[in-house]
Write a protein that holds these residues in place. Structure first.
Motif, mmCIF file in Angstrom:
data_model
loop_
_atom_site.group_PDB
_atom_site.id
_atom_site.type_symbol
_atom_site.label_atom_id
_atom_site.label_comp_id
_atom_site.label_asym_id
_atom_site.label_seq_id
_atom_site.Cartn_x
_atom_site.Cartn_y
_atom_site.Cartn_z
ATOM 1 N N THR A 82 0.819 -1.212 0.000
ATOM 2 C CA THR A 82 0.000 0.000 0.000
ATOM 3 C C THR A 82 0.854 1.264 0.000
ATOM 4 O O THR A 82 0.321 2.361 -0.127
ATOM 5 C CB THR A 82 -0.916 0.017 1.232
ATOM 6 O OG1 THR A 82 -0.117 -0.086 2.420
ATOM 7 C CG2 THR A 82 -1.896 -1.145 1.193
ATOM 8 N N SER A 83 2.158 1.116 0.141
ATOM 9 C CA SER A 83 3.075 2.252 0.126
ATOM 10 C C SER A 83 3.640 2.445 -1.281
ATOM 11 O O SER A 83 3.699 1.498 -2.072
ATOM 12 C CB SER A 83 4.232 2.022 1.103
ATOM 13 O OG SER A 83 3.760 1.838 2.417
ATOM 14 N N SER A 84 4.068 3.658 -1.564
ATOM 15 C CA SER A 84 4.682 3.914 -2.866
ATOM 16 C C SER A 84 5.881 2.997 -3.071
ATOM 17 O O SER A 84 6.039 2.386 -4.131
ATOM 18 C CB SER A 84 5.124 5.382 -2.962
ATOM 19 O OG SER A 84 4.003 6.232 -2.917
ATOM 20 N N ASN A 97 7.925 0.524 -6.600
ATOM 21 C CA ASN A 97 6.680 0.014 -6.054
ATOM 22 C C ASN A 97 6.691 -1.517 -6.075
ATOM 23 O O ASN A 97 7.204 -2.127 -7.016
ATOM 24 C CB ASN A 97 5.518 0.547 -6.889
ATOM 25 C CG ASN A 97 4.168 0.170 -6.328
ATOM 26 O OD1 ASN A 97 3.405 -0.538 -6.968
ATOM 27 N ND2 ASN A 97 3.872 0.632 -5.131
ATOM 28 N N ALA A 267 -3.248 -0.383 -5.630
ATOM 29 C CA ALA A 267 -2.750 0.996 -5.555
ATOM 30 C C ALA A 267 -1.684 1.095 -4.460
ATOM 31 O O ALA A 267 -1.735 0.367 -3.462
ATOM 32 C CB ALA A 267 -3.907 1.944 -5.256
ATOM 33 N N PRO A 268 -0.738 2.026 -4.611
ATOM 34 C CA PRO A 268 -0.554 3.012 -5.684
ATOM 35 C C PRO A 268 0.110 2.392 -6.921
ATOM 36 O O PRO A 268 0.573 1.257 -6.880
ATOM 37 C CB PRO A 268 0.346 4.058 -5.025
ATOM 38 C CG PRO A 268 1.166 3.272 -4.047
ATOM 39 C CD PRO A 268 0.250 2.214 -3.525
ATOM 40 N N SER A 274 3.877 6.455 -7.648
ATOM 41 C CA SER A 274 3.638 7.895 -7.510
ATOM 42 C C SER A 274 2.220 8.331 -7.850
ATOM 43 O O SER A 274 1.864 9.491 -7.630
ATOM 44 C CB SER A 274 4.620 8.659 -8.402
ATOM 45 O OG SER A 274 4.442 8.303 -9.764
ATOM 46 N N SER A 276 -1.839 7.582 -7.180
ATOM 47 C CA SER A 276 -2.570 6.896 -6.113
ATOM 48 C C SER A 276 -3.887 6.252 -6.526
ATOM 49 O O SER A 276 -4.382 5.375 -5.817
ATOM 50 C CB SER A 276 -2.834 7.873 -4.961
ATOM 51 O OG SER A 276 -3.590 8.989 -5.410
ATOM 52 N N THR A 277 -4.486 6.660 -7.645
ATOM 53 C CA THR A 277 -5.796 6.122 -8.018
ATOM 54 C C THR A 277 -5.832 5.742 -9.491
ATOM 55 O O THR A 277 -5.073 6.278 -10.311
ATOM 56 C CB THR A 277 -6.921 7.137 -7.754
ATOM 57 O OG1 THR A 277 -6.775 8.260 -8.652
ATOM 58 C CG2 THR A 277 -6.908 7.619 -6.306
#
Length: 326
Positions: A82-84, A97, A267-268, A274, A276-277
């Motif tokens: 869930t983190s970049s 990612n 996501a991301p 970088s 998010s959606t």
């Protein structure tokens, strides 16, 4: 008769278990539009897959015993993060990612520059590098032999002389068993369901010449096994992508095409996490990226953008969605 294994990736379209003729072999029954699993030599045993799953979730594999493979490849997010970028030991940041491990059995290469051609080699990377788990083989084997539960599991699968290669084998067996082909799209291909109007419109847009999504994201896994520059920002400390491996300037900033299966849950987005959606990803492509690249700009009305997202959501596996946690 088959013994079903109730896993995070089981489904009505995907049956996993043991056949009577080979009671120990891991068996997969796939939809007709999915090619057979390309096991390296033969299918692993169920016990080997289960051992790999236990290792995948064990913090014994990291130097400070604080993270596991599942710390970055979260089962609750289709085995992505869930983190970049993910954090390794001592909270060191990676630089890309974390991709999902679903359907890696069919991968022809690994890592976003495609520098590795076997899952076993790709598995070694995070285990050894300083920024991630950073645990060398002798220490890991000492830990596993001192852990009575792991020791007994290894002896049962590989015998008393088990070694570091068997650790990698088990982890790879589990990753290859992580299969997600139970989406609505799959059900449509099998004639079990039909798309809703907005999903059908989204599919038409996806396959249209103006958007050309399907030129790179090709079914059944919605990727093409190739590398593309999509016009992402370069930044002060650039990631050269494929060029990092080939040292060819024509490969600079090209990255492996990601699968769009379960994209709703992962996501991301982009190689650096970088964006998010999904809506923002589509708008990025609408603009043609932020610099000259392989992609061309196009225009979508709001309802068309919404329809495209509806189609992308139809690629989410049902079991992966059930396991999803925001």
């Amino acid at each position: 008769m088959k013994r079903l294994l109730f896993t995070a990736f089981g489904s009505a379209l995907l049956i996993i278990g043991c056949s009577e003729s080979t009671p120990d072999a891991f068996q997969v029954s796939l939809p007709t539009h999915i090619p057979p699993v390309p096991w390296p030599e033969s299918a692993p045993t169920v016990a080997e897959v289960e051992l790999g799953e236990a290792l995948f979730h064990s913090t014994q594999l990291s130097l400070n015993r604080e993270i596991s493979c599942a710390s970055c490849h979260l089962p609750s997010h289709a085995f992505s993060d869930t983190s970049s970028v993910s954090l390794g030991i001592h909270r060191q940041s990676g630089f890309r990612n974390t991709p999902s491990i679903f359907n890696v059995a069919w991968n022809e290469h690994f890592f976003m520059e495609g520098g590795v051609d076997r899952l076993e080699r790709a598995t070694l990377g995070p285990m050894l590098v300083e920024e991630e788990m950073r645990l060398q083989a002798p220490e890991l084997m000492k830990r596993l032999r001192e852990d009575i539960v792991f020791h007994e599991k290894f002896v049962a699968v590989y015998g008393e002389s088990y070694d570091y290669a068997n650790v990698v084998d088990a982890l790879s067996a589990f990753q290859r068993s992580a299969i997600s082909v139970d989406s609505k799209w799959d059900a449509v291909q099998e004639g079990i369901e039909e798309f809703l109007d907005d999903e059908a419109l989204g599919l038409a847009l996806f396959e249209s010449d103006s958007l050309a999504c399907s030129s790179c994201h090709k079914p059944p896994f919605f990727k093409d096994g190739d590398f593309h520059d999509v016009g992402m920002p370069i930044g002060e400390d650039p990631d050269f992508g494929r060029g990092r491996f080939t040292f060819d300037t024509t490969d600079y900033y090209s990255f492996s095409t990601p699968s769009l299966r379960n994209v709703e849950l992962t996501a991301p987005y982009m190689h650096d996490g970088s964006i998010s959606t999904l809506d923002s990803v589509i708008r990025f492509y609408e603009a043609g990226g932020v610099r000259e690249s392989e992609i061309s700009a196009f225009t979508l009305q709001d309802e068309h953008r919404s329809a495209l997202i509806s189609f992308l959501k139809s690629l989410s596996g049902r079991e992966a969605k059930r396991a999803y946690k925001e």
